[in-house]
Design an enzyme around this catalytic site. Structure first.
Site, PDB file in Angstrom:
ATOM      1  N   LYS A 103      47.602  73.801  21.950  1.00 51.59           N
ATOM      2  CA  LYS A 103      46.948  72.915  22.899  1.00 51.59           C
ATOM      3  C   LYS A 103      47.890  71.798  23.349  1.00 51.59           C
ATOM      4  CE  LYS A 103      42.976  75.077  22.706  1.00 51.59           C
ATOM      5  NZ  LYS A 103      43.049  75.970  21.541  1.00 51.59           N
ATOM      6  N   HIS A 104      47.370  70.846  24.126  1.00 52.45           N
ATOM      7  CA  HIS A 104      48.219  69.823  24.739  1.00 52.45           C
ATOM      8  C   HIS A 104      48.912  68.932  23.723  1.00 52.45           C
ATOM      9  CE1 HIS A 104      45.802  71.132  28.142  1.00 52.45           C
ATOM     10  NE2 HIS A 104      46.774  70.691  28.895  1.00 52.45           N
TER      11      HIS A 104
END
Length: 391
Positions: free
Chosen positions: A189-190
């Site tokens: 994810k980010h």
């Protein structure tokens, strides 16, 4: 003679970026007094809430646990129905089952691949309790239309924003808009905390329920106790879970959060490189974009126009893997999975989602990529698509 692969080494579709600052942040915790629930938890929660513009944030051991907590806080229980997207990871629906509810899958918009509000309305019944829109690939779902449906029918909206940290909807950060919003901190994810998730909300009641739910349903708040034996006393007031994040993970997440905007800019840069390279490439459709719904570009998904190609999606997928490009497919419709089939969900529920599933491939996109990596992906995609394109 067999052609040499585009790359000598395998490029995954996603991977974390950990630097020395992140490592030192974790080391500091390891040298300190707290490893589990300590001061970094609070700091991390406040930092995430501030970043997205929410009043509260409650961290969890992972994104699935966070969604479970949100379903509990929303009061979902036996007999309740919750509408969600089939184009997502199983957790978006599993969290409903955990609370005894029934997932109801609504079809997607063919352009955005997010839930179609018109399809949501078709699935409403007197048992509907909530809607869980999923921001597919980081592209925000149509929250105004979903909010209008929710308001009309007194439903709770829980955004699955596992892909959408840093995304905006009409100028507002995802995480500040609906009743509750979940973010994931899995390594692809980010930002990452190893494993981890969080719920943001502006509602104090939800906030307090989430805090208690993640700690066995236990409270020490003297204002909530039914009786009080002394300063040591606590009560388990409902069946909660041990879903707490650790200070070690929170320290990593807090360090990563400082780099989030830079990570997103890098993702956008690589997305632009893909867009420009593939613009004239026949037989593929590029991802949807809308200035009112700014994606944070967790994934870059191309859609194959199979009627223009001599090979199947599997052929193209395998050929790209042979080029050492770590393509993937996001997602298998949830109700295709054997467990959901055993619950009686038939295929054919969401025709648009099912057709999309047959035609999509996810390309690598993550900040730790180099421009050369991006060019390798572009070269491989063009090479494979040209090989299979019909004359």
């Amino acid at each position: 003679m067999e052609q040499k692969p585009t790359r000598d080494s395998f490029l995954p579709y996603g991977r974390q970026w950990i630097d020395e600052e992140d490592i030192q942040a974790v080391v500091e915790v390891l040298k300190g007094e707290y490893l589990t629930t300590g001061p970094y938890i609070t700091r991390f929660e406040k930092a995430v809430a501030s970043y997205v513009g929410a009043t509260y944030a409650v961290s969890f051991a992972n994104g699935t646990a966070a969604l479970h907590g949100a379903c509990f806080a929303a009061g979902i229980s036996d007999g309740d129905e919750v509408i969600t997207s089939p184009m997502t990871f199983a957790a978006s629906a599993n969290c409903i089952l955990y609370q005894g509810g029934t997932p109801v899958f609504a079809d997607i918009d063919e352009e955005t691949y997010n839930l179609d509000p018109a399809e949501i309305e078709k699935k409403l019944t007197s048992k509907t309790k909530a809607i869980i829109p999923v921001h597919f690939t980081g592209q925000p779902a149509p929250l105004d239309e979903i909010a209008a449906i929710a308001k009309k029918h007194q439903l709770v909206v829980i955004e699955d924003a596992a892909h959408a940290l840093g995304a905006t909807y009409k100028g507002n950060k995802i995480g500040s808009i609906s009743d509750m919003t979940m973010f994931s901190f899995h390594p692809v994810k980010h930002i990452t905390s190893g494993e981890g998730g969080i719920i943001t909300t502006n509602d104090k009641d939800y906030y307090e329920k989430l805090l208690q739910f993640r700690s066995h349903g236990i409270t020490r708040d003297v204002n909530k106790l039914t009786e009080n034996h002394g300063p040591w006393y606590y009560e388990m007031q409902f069946l909660g879970y041990n879903y707490r994040l650790t200070d070690i993970q929170a320290a990593l997440g807090l360090s990563q959060l400082k780099k989030l905007d830079a990570f997103i800019e890098r993702r956008k840069k690589y997305r632009t490189m893909y867009d420009e390279a593939f613009q004239g490439l026949q037989a593929i459709t590029l991802p949807f974009q809308d200035s009112n719904r700014c994606s944070s570009w967790h994934l870059y998904v191309i859609r194959l126009q199979l009627d223009q190609l001599s090979g199947t999606r599997e052929d193209i997928f395998n050929r790209l893997r042979q080029e050492n490009i770590g393509v993937n497919v996001h997602y298998i419709p949830v109700y295709y999975l054997p467990y959901y089939q055993s619950l009686g969900y038939p295929k054919g529920l969401c025709p648009k989602a099912e057709k999309l599933y047959e035609e999509i491939i996810t390309l690598p996109l993550f900040p730790a990529m180099t421009e050369k990596d991006v060019h390798d992906v572009i070269q491989a995609v063009k090479k494979v698509i040209c090989h299979y394109r019909k004359a």
